[in-house]
Write a protein that holds these residues in place. Structure first.
Motif, PDB file in Angstrom:
ATOM      1  N   ALA A 270     -12.254   6.284  16.524  1.00 17.15           N
ATOM      2  CA  ALA A 270     -11.166   5.632  17.339  1.00 17.15           C
ATOM      3  C   ALA A 270     -11.053   4.172  16.899  1.00 17.15           C
ATOM      4  CB  ALA A 270     -11.391   5.917  18.770  1.00 17.15           C
ATOM      5  N   VAL A 271     -12.131   3.421  16.671  1.00 17.86           N
ATOM      6  CA  VAL A 271     -12.041   2.112  16.468  1.00 17.86           C
ATOM      7  C   VAL A 271     -11.644   1.882  14.711  1.00 17.86           C
ATOM      8  CG1 VAL A 271     -13.753  -0.011  16.165  1.00 17.86           C
ATOM      9  CG2 VAL A 271     -13.693   1.598  18.221  1.00 17.86           C
ATOM     10  N   LEU A 272     -12.387   2.621  14.163  1.00 16.49           N
ATOM     11  CA  LEU A 272     -12.177   2.504  12.569  1.00 16.49           C
ATOM     12  C   LEU A 272     -10.819   2.677  12.293  1.00 16.49           C
ATOM     13  CD1 LEU A 272     -13.585   2.113  10.082  1.00 16.49           C
ATOM     14  CD2 LEU A 272     -14.284   4.355   9.924  1.00 16.49           C
ATOM     15  N   LEU A 273     -10.319   3.941  12.344  1.00 17.22           N
ATOM     16  CA  LEU A 273      -9.147   4.343  11.768  1.00 17.22           C
ATOM     17  C   LEU A 273      -7.893   3.329  12.211  1.00 17.22           C
ATOM     18  CD1 LEU A 273      -9.012   8.031  12.087  1.00 17.22           C
ATOM     19  CD2 LEU A 273      -9.324   6.850   9.991  1.00 17.22           C
ATOM     20  N   PRO A 274      -7.221   3.238  13.528  1.00 20.01           N
ATOM     21  CA  PRO A 274      -6.364   2.287  13.617  1.00 20.01           C
ATOM     22  C   PRO A 274      -6.580   0.882  13.560  1.00 20.01           C
ATOM     23  CG  PRO A 274      -7.201   3.309  15.899  1.00 20.01           C
ATOM     24  CD  PRO A 274      -7.974   3.929  14.611  1.00 20.01           C
ATOM     25  N   GLY A 275      -7.939   0.494  13.909  1.00 24.18           N
ATOM     26  CA  GLY A 275      -8.248  -1.050  13.736  1.00 24.18           C
ATOM     27  C   GLY A 275      -8.335  -1.423  12.330  1.00 24.18           C
ATOM     28  N   ALA A 276      -8.885  -0.628  11.407  1.00 23.90           N
ATOM     29  CA  ALA A 276      -8.833  -1.266   9.812  1.00 23.90           C
ATOM     30  C   ALA A 276      -7.468  -0.872   9.665  1.00 23.90           C
ATOM     31  CB  ALA A 276      -9.818  -0.173   9.040  1.00 23.90           C
ATOM     32  N   GLY A 277      -6.636   0.067   9.869  1.00 21.30           N
ATOM     33  CA  GLY A 277      -5.138   0.128   9.426  1.00 21.30           C
ATOM     34  C   GLY A 277      -4.361  -1.082   9.963  1.00 21.30           C
ATOM     35  N   TRP A 278      -4.547  -1.410  11.138  1.00 21.87           N
ATOM     36  CA  TRP A 278      -3.859  -2.551  11.660  1.00 21.87           C
ATOM     37  C   TRP A 278      -4.339  -3.895  10.920  1.00 21.87           C
ATOM     38  CZ3 TRP A 278      -5.697  -7.036  13.759  1.00 21.87           C
ATOM     39  CH2 TRP A 278      -4.672  -8.074  14.173  1.00 21.87           C
ATOM     40  N   ALA A 279      -5.672  -4.180  10.600  1.00 16.22           N
ATOM     41  CA  ALA A 279      -5.902  -5.414  10.079  1.00 16.22           C
ATOM     42  C   ALA A 279      -5.617  -5.373   8.505  1.00 16.22           C
ATOM     43  CB  ALA A 279      -7.516  -5.236  10.020  1.00 16.22           C
ATOM     44  N   VAL A 280      -5.568  -4.448   7.890  1.00 12.42           N
ATOM     45  CA  VAL A 280      -5.177  -4.596   6.467  1.00 12.42           C
ATOM     46  C   VAL A 280      -3.685  -4.736   6.505  1.00 12.42           C
ATOM     47  CG1 VAL A 280      -4.743  -2.117   6.119  1.00 12.42           C
ATOM     48  CG2 VAL A 280      -5.484  -3.322   4.348  1.00 12.42           C
ATOM     49  N   THR A 281      -2.876  -4.196   7.304  1.00 10.91           N
ATOM     50  CA  THR A 281      -1.414  -4.334   7.401  1.00 10.91           C
ATOM     51  C   THR A 281      -1.403  -5.739   7.722  1.00 10.91           C
ATOM     52  OG1 THR A 281      -0.895  -2.213   7.962  1.00 10.91           O
ATOM     53  CG2 THR A 281       0.753  -3.713   8.235  1.00 10.91           C
ATOM     54  N   GLU A 282      -1.977  -6.279   8.690  1.00  6.19           N
ATOM     55  CA  GLU A 282      -1.725  -7.778   9.070  1.00  6.19           C
ATOM     56  C   GLU A 282      -2.159  -8.741   8.204  1.00  6.19           C
ATOM     57  OE1 GLU A 282      -0.671 -10.540  12.115  1.00  6.19           O
ATOM     58  OE2 GLU A 282      -0.390  -8.457  12.033  1.00  6.19           O
ATOM     59  N   ALA A 283      -3.274  -8.515   7.424  1.00  6.38           N
ATOM     60  CA  ALA A 283      -3.771  -9.362   6.406  1.00  6.38           C
ATOM     61  C   ALA A 283      -2.828  -9.608   5.213  1.00  6.38           C
ATOM     62  CB  ALA A 283      -5.079  -9.004   6.025  1.00  6.38           C
ATOM     63  N   GLY A 284      -2.321  -8.384   4.853  1.00  7.35           N
ATOM     64  CA  GLY A 284      -1.477  -8.405   3.647  1.00  7.35           C
ATOM     65  C   GLY A 284       0.090  -8.156   3.724  1.00  7.35           C
ATOM     66  N   THR A 285       0.566  -8.725   4.836  1.00  7.84           N
ATOM     67  CA  THR A 285       1.788  -8.096   4.958  1.00  7.84           C
ATOM     68  C   THR A 285       2.920  -9.040   4.079  1.00  7.84           C
ATOM     69  OG1 THR A 285       1.620  -8.217   7.493  1.00  7.84           O
ATOM     70  CG2 THR A 285       3.809  -8.405   6.778  1.00  7.84           C
ATOM     71  N   ALA A 286       2.571 -10.199   3.896  1.00  5.20           N
ATOM     72  CA  ALA A 286       3.539 -11.136   3.001  1.00  5.20           C
ATOM     73  C   ALA A 286       3.196 -10.645   1.420  1.00  5.20           C
ATOM     74  CB  ALA A 286       3.494 -12.575   3.280  1.00  5.20           C
ATOM     75  N   LEU A 287       2.102  -9.978   1.219  1.00  3.67           N
ATOM     76  CA  LEU A 287       1.702  -9.859  -0.224  1.00  3.67           C
ATOM     77  C   LEU A 287       2.501  -8.727  -0.784  1.00  3.67           C
ATOM     78  CD1 LEU A 287      -2.079 -10.383  -0.381  1.00  3.67           C
ATOM     79  CD2 LEU A 287      -0.321 -12.028  -0.945  1.00  3.67           C
ATOM     80  N   PHE A 288       3.112  -7.857   0.116  1.00  5.75           N
ATOM     81  CA  PHE A 288       3.680  -6.605  -0.572  1.00  5.75           C
ATOM     82  C   PHE A 288       5.341  -6.568  -0.189  1.00  5.75           C
ATOM     83  CE2 PHE A 288      -0.790  -5.567   0.693  1.00  5.75           C
ATOM     84  CZ  PHE A 288      -1.240  -5.129  -0.685  1.00  5.75           C
ATOM     85  N   LEU A 289       5.678  -7.847   0.145  1.00  2.49           N
ATOM     86  CA  LEU A 289       7.210  -7.782   0.322  1.00  2.49           C
ATOM     87  C   LEU A 289       7.790  -7.775  -1.116  1.00  2.49           C
ATOM     88  CD1 LEU A 289       7.594 -10.962   2.653  1.00  2.49           C
ATOM     89  CD2 LEU A 289       7.882  -8.281   3.104  1.00  2.49           C
ATOM     90  N   PRO A 290       8.968  -6.758  -1.303  1.00  2.46           N
ATOM     91  CA  PRO A 290       9.666  -6.853  -2.492  1.00  2.46           C
ATOM     92  C   PRO A 290      10.167  -8.146  -3.076  1.00  2.46           C
ATOM     93  CG  PRO A 290      10.494  -5.339  -0.789  1.00  2.46           C
ATOM     94  CD  PRO A 290       9.344  -6.169  -0.002  1.00  2.46           C
ATOM     95  N   GLY A 291       9.925  -8.432  -4.453  1.00  3.80           N
ATOM     96  CA  GLY A 291      10.197  -9.690  -4.817  1.00  3.80           C
ATOM     97  C   GLY A 291       9.509 -10.884  -4.507  1.00  3.80           C
ATOM     98  N   ALA A 292       8.652 -10.773  -3.980  1.00  6.09           N
ATOM     99  CA  ALA A 292       7.668 -11.799  -3.397  1.00  6.09           C
ATOM    100  C   ALA A 292       6.685 -12.118  -4.581  1.00  6.09           C
ATOM    101  CB  ALA A 292       6.858 -11.593  -2.246  1.00  6.09           C
ATOM    102  N   ASP A 293       6.654 -13.594  -5.236  1.00  9.84           N
ATOM    103  CA  ASP A 293       5.644 -13.524  -6.294  1.00  9.84           C
ATOM    104  C   ASP A 293       4.709 -14.674  -5.627  1.00  9.84           C
ATOM    105  OD1 ASP A 293       7.704 -16.199  -7.992  1.00  9.84           O
ATOM    106  OD2 ASP A 293       7.489 -15.647  -5.720  1.00  9.84           O
ATOM    107  N   PRO A 294       3.369 -14.107  -5.575  1.00 10.09           N
ATOM    108  CA  PRO A 294       2.266 -14.896  -5.290  1.00 10.09           C
ATOM    109  C   PRO A 294       2.005 -15.907  -6.203  1.00 10.09           C
ATOM    110  CG  PRO A 294       1.349 -12.537  -5.420  1.00 10.09           C
ATOM    111  CD  PRO A 294       2.958 -12.653  -5.906  1.00 10.09           C
TER     112      PRO A 294
END
Length: 160
Positions: free
Chosen positions: A15-39
Protein backbone atom coordinates in the motif's frame (compact mmCIF):
# COMPACT_ATOMS: atom_id res chain seq x y z
CA UNK A 1 2.11 -15.32 14.68
CA UNK A 2 5.32 -14.15 13.01
CA UNK A 3 3.96 -14.94 9.56
CA UNK A 4 0.64 -13.23 10.27
CA UNK A 5 2.55 -10.07 11.15
CA UNK A 6 4.65 -10.59 8.03
CA UNK A 7 1.50 -10.81 5.92
CA UNK A 8 0.17 -7.57 7.43
CA UNK A 9 3.55 -5.91 6.91
CA UNK A 10 3.52 -7.06 3.29
CA UNK A 11 0.11 -5.49 2.75
CA UNK A 12 1.32 -2.21 4.27
CA UNK A 13 4.49 -2.25 2.13
CA UNK A 14 2.35 -2.83 -0.96
CA UNK A 15 0.00 0.00 0.00
CA UNK A 16 2.96 2.35 0.52
CA UNK A 17 5.06 1.28 -2.45
CA UNK A 18 2.55 1.37 -5.30
CA UNK A 19 0.85 4.77 -4.92
CA UNK A 20 3.76 6.45 -3.11
CA UNK A 21 6.30 5.65 -5.78
CA UNK A 22 3.77 6.48 -8.49
CA UNK A 23 3.06 9.89 -7.00
CA UNK A 24 6.76 10.63 -6.45
CA UNK A 25 7.80 9.75 -9.98
CA UNK A 26 5.05 11.90 -11.44
CA UNK A 27 5.83 14.79 -9.11
CA UNK A 28 9.55 14.62 -9.79
CA UNK A 29 9.30 14.51 -13.57
CA UNK A 30 6.17 16.49 -14.42
CA UNK A 31 7.87 19.24 -16.42
CA UNK A 32 10.27 16.85 -18.15
CA UNK A 33 7.55 15.10 -20.13
CA UNK A 34 5.59 18.07 -21.41
CA UNK A 35 5.12 17.97 -25.19
CA UNK A 36 7.49 20.38 -26.89
CA UNK A 37 9.58 21.04 -23.78
CA UNK A 38 13.29 20.92 -24.41
CA UNK A 39 15.54 20.25 -21.41
CA UNK A 40 17.28 21.76 -19.53
CA UNK A 41 15.03 24.83 -19.69
CA UNK A 42 11.99 22.66 -18.90
CA UNK A 43 13.52 21.00 -15.86
CA UNK A 44 11.69 21.67 -12.62
CA UNK A 45 13.25 24.08 -10.19
CA UNK A 46 14.19 23.17 -6.64
CA UNK A 47 11.81 24.15 -3.94
CA UNK A 48 9.74 22.79 -1.08
CA UNK A 49 7.92 20.35 -3.36
CA UNK A 50 11.27 18.88 -4.43
CA UNK A 51 12.13 18.19 -0.79
CA UNK A 52 8.74 16.58 -0.19
CA UNK A 53 9.16 14.40 -3.28
CA UNK A 54 12.66 13.33 -2.27
CA UNK A 55 11.42 12.67 1.26
CA UNK A 56 8.67 10.39 -0.05
CA UNK A 57 11.18 8.54 -2.23
CA UNK A 58 13.59 8.16 0.69
CA UNK A 59 10.79 6.96 2.96
CA UNK A 60 9.70 4.32 0.46
CA UNK A 61 13.32 3.23 0.02
CA UNK A 62 13.71 2.99 3.79
CA UNK A 63 10.58 0.88 4.21
CA UNK A 64 11.53 -1.47 1.36
CA UNK A 65 15.13 -1.70 2.59
CA UNK A 66 14.09 -2.53 6.15
CA UNK A 67 11.74 -5.24 4.96
CA UNK A 68 14.31 -6.77 2.60
CA UNK A 69 17.28 -6.62 4.97
CA UNK A 70 15.41 -7.11 8.23
CA UNK A 71 14.57 -10.32 10.02
CA UNK A 72 10.87 -10.05 9.22
CA UNK A 73 8.81 -12.95 7.93
CA UNK A 74 9.39 -13.60 4.23
CA UNK A 75 5.71 -12.86 3.67
CA UNK A 76 6.57 -9.20 4.25
CA UNK A 77 8.46 -9.22 0.95
CA UNK A 78 6.55 -12.01 -0.79
CA UNK A 79 3.18 -10.20 -0.82
CA UNK A 80 4.39 -7.00 -2.53
CA UNK A 81 6.60 -8.99 -4.89
CA UNK A 82 3.66 -11.08 -6.06
CA UNK A 83 1.54 -7.97 -6.62
CA UNK A 84 4.30 -6.28 -8.62
CA UNK A 85 5.22 -9.38 -10.63
CA UNK A 86 1.60 -10.32 -11.33
CA UNK A 87 0.89 -6.78 -12.54
CA UNK A 88 4.00 -6.99 -14.75
CA UNK A 89 2.77 -10.26 -16.26
CA UNK A 90 -0.63 -8.70 -16.95
CA UNK A 91 1.20 -5.79 -18.60
CA UNK A 92 3.19 -8.20 -20.78
CA UNK A 93 0.00 -9.97 -21.85
CA UNK A 94 -2.28 -6.95 -22.26
CA UNK A 95 -0.76 -3.52 -21.67
CA UNK A 96 -4.06 -1.62 -21.91
CA UNK A 97 -5.74 -3.78 -19.29
CA UNK A 98 -2.74 -3.49 -16.95
CA UNK A 99 -2.60 0.31 -17.23
CA UNK A 100 -6.38 0.43 -16.67
CA UNK A 101 -5.85 -1.13 -13.23
CA UNK A 102 -4.17 2.08 -12.03
CA UNK A 103 -6.58 4.69 -10.65
CA UNK A 104 -7.43 7.21 -13.38
CA UNK A 105 -11.07 8.16 -12.74
CA UNK A 106 -11.42 11.97 -12.89
CA UNK A 107 -13.87 11.79 -9.97
CA UNK A 108 -11.01 10.72 -7.69
CA UNK A 109 -8.81 13.32 -5.99
CA UNK A 110 -6.04 14.69 -8.21
CA UNK A 111 -3.31 13.23 -5.99
CA UNK A 112 -4.66 9.71 -6.52
CA UNK A 113 -4.98 10.21 -10.27
CA UNK A 114 -1.42 11.56 -10.33
CA UNK A 115 -0.23 8.48 -8.41
CA UNK A 116 -2.06 6.29 -10.94
CA UNK A 117 -0.26 7.97 -13.85
CA UNK A 118 3.07 7.43 -12.11
CA UNK A 119 2.20 3.81 -11.42
CA UNK A 120 1.62 3.37 -15.15
CA UNK A 121 5.01 4.93 -15.91
CA UNK A 122 6.79 2.67 -13.40
CA UNK A 123 4.97 -0.36 -14.78
CA UNK A 124 5.71 0.46 -18.42
CA UNK A 125 9.39 1.18 -17.76
CA UNK A 126 9.92 -2.08 -15.89
CA UNK A 127 10.72 -0.55 -12.51
CA UNK A 128 7.93 -2.52 -10.83
CA UNK A 129 9.30 -5.72 -12.37
CA UNK A 130 12.76 -4.99 -10.98
CA UNK A 131 11.33 -4.21 -7.54
CA UNK A 132 9.20 -7.36 -7.68
CA UNK A 133 12.21 -9.56 -8.34
CA UNK A 134 14.21 -7.80 -5.63
CA UNK A 135 11.42 -8.32 -3.11
CA UNK A 136 10.97 -11.95 -4.14
CA UNK A 137 14.57 -12.99 -3.45
CA UNK A 138 14.34 -12.89 0.39
CA UNK A 139 11.38 -15.28 0.22
CA UNK A 140 13.69 -17.86 -1.40
CA UNK A 141 16.04 -17.94 1.59
CA UNK A 142 15.19 -20.94 3.83
CA UNK A 143 16.56 -19.17 6.90
CA UNK A 144 13.85 -16.51 6.60
CA UNK A 145 11.09 -19.10 7.02
CA UNK A 146 12.42 -20.61 10.26
CA UNK A 147 12.13 -18.91 13.62
CA UNK A 148 15.10 -17.19 15.17
CA UNK A 149 17.42 -19.69 16.91
CA UNK A 150 17.93 -19.26 20.64
CA UNK A 151 21.38 -18.27 21.81
CA UNK A 152 23.09 -20.95 23.86
CA UNK A 153 24.89 -18.28 25.90
CA UNK A 154 21.53 -16.91 26.97
CA UNK A 155 20.66 -20.20 28.68
CA UNK A 156 24.17 -20.96 29.98
CA UNK A 157 23.87 -18.35 32.74
CA UNK A 158 20.55 -19.62 34.04
CA UNK A 159 20.43 -22.12 36.87
CA UNK A 160 18.13 -25.10 36.56
Amino acid sequence: MRHVLGLLTGLVVTAVLLPGAGWAVTEAGTALFLPGADPPSAWPESGPSTWVTLGVMAGIGLVVGLVVAGRASPLATFVPSMVLLAWSVVYALDARRAIALAPADPALPEVIVQAGRGMGVLLATGVYTLLGVMLFLPALMPSRWSSRPHDEEEYADEEY
